[in-house]
Design a protein around this motif. Structure first.
Motif, PDB file in Angstrom:
ATOM      1  N   SER A  10       0.823  -1.205   0.000  1.00  0.00           N
ATOM      2  CA  SER A  10       0.000   0.000   0.000  1.00  0.00           C
ATOM      3  C   SER A  10       0.862   1.261   0.000  1.00  0.00           C
ATOM      4  O   SER A  10       0.542   2.235  -0.682  1.00  0.00           O
ATOM      5  N   GLN A  20      -6.728  -1.566  -1.136  1.00  0.00           N
ATOM      6  CA  GLN A  20      -5.556  -1.579  -2.019  1.00  0.00           C
ATOM      7  C   GLN A  20      -5.933  -1.740  -3.492  1.00  0.00           C
ATOM      8  O   GLN A  20      -5.247  -2.381  -4.261  1.00  0.00           O
ATOM      9  N   ASN A 115      -1.272   4.593   6.693  1.00  0.00           N
ATOM     10  CA  ASN A 115      -1.128   3.160   6.950  1.00  0.00           C
ATOM     11  C   ASN A 115      -0.871   2.849   8.420  1.00  0.00           C
ATOM     12  O   ASN A 115      -0.987   1.703   8.831  1.00  0.00           O
ATOM     13  N   TYR A 120      -5.359  -3.394   6.098  1.00  0.00           N
ATOM     14  CA  TYR A 120      -5.940  -4.039   4.921  1.00  0.00           C
ATOM     15  C   TYR A 120      -7.102  -4.932   5.337  1.00  0.00           C
ATOM     16  O   TYR A 120      -7.028  -5.663   6.327  1.00  0.00           O
TER      17      TYR A 120
END
Length: 127
Positions: A10, A20, A115, A120
């Motif tokens: 990512s 993503q 992030n 994810y």
């Protein structure tokens, strides 16, 4: 290590950290300076709102400092150990490196920052 589902994927592809699937930035070319930090408001695939709160990306300034130091150290190591440059040329190479890579450093710091907070989710890309 660099497969879909990892934070590194990512960060290096500047895609949505949750699904993503989509680039976070409107223009993939960071060297169009007028649009270097222009981001989508939300991800079209999973609906993640990139600016989770007002001034969310101010924290990316701290990441940008660390990434800039890493680029500067790399420029120093290359110019000193590979090219045996003097102190004046080392200084110029560090400044030149930081100027040339500034748009990349800014984008990289934003993707690293988001992030930290979003993980994810393979189910998010199926919406």
């Amino acid at each position: 290590m660099f497969t879909k589902g990892t934070k590194l994927y990512s960060i290096l592809t500047a895609t949505c950290p949750r699904c993503q699937e989509e680039s976070m930035f409107k223009n993939k070319n960071p060297y169009i300076l007028s649009q270097a930090l222009s981001m989508h408001d939300t991800c079209r695939h999973c609906g993640l709102k990139y600016k989770m709160e007002p001034s969310f990306f101010y924290g990316a300034m701290y990441v940008s400092y660390a990434v800039g130091i890493a680029f500067a150290v790399a420029a120093f190591v290359i110019s000193y150990f590979v090219f045996n440059a003097g102190i004046d040329m080392i200084f110029i190479s560090i400044i030149g490196t930081l100027i040339v890579f500034m748009p990349i450093i800014l984008r990289l710091s934003r993707t690293i920052w988001i992030n930290f907070f979003v993980s994810y989710n393979p189910e998010a890309s199926k919406k």
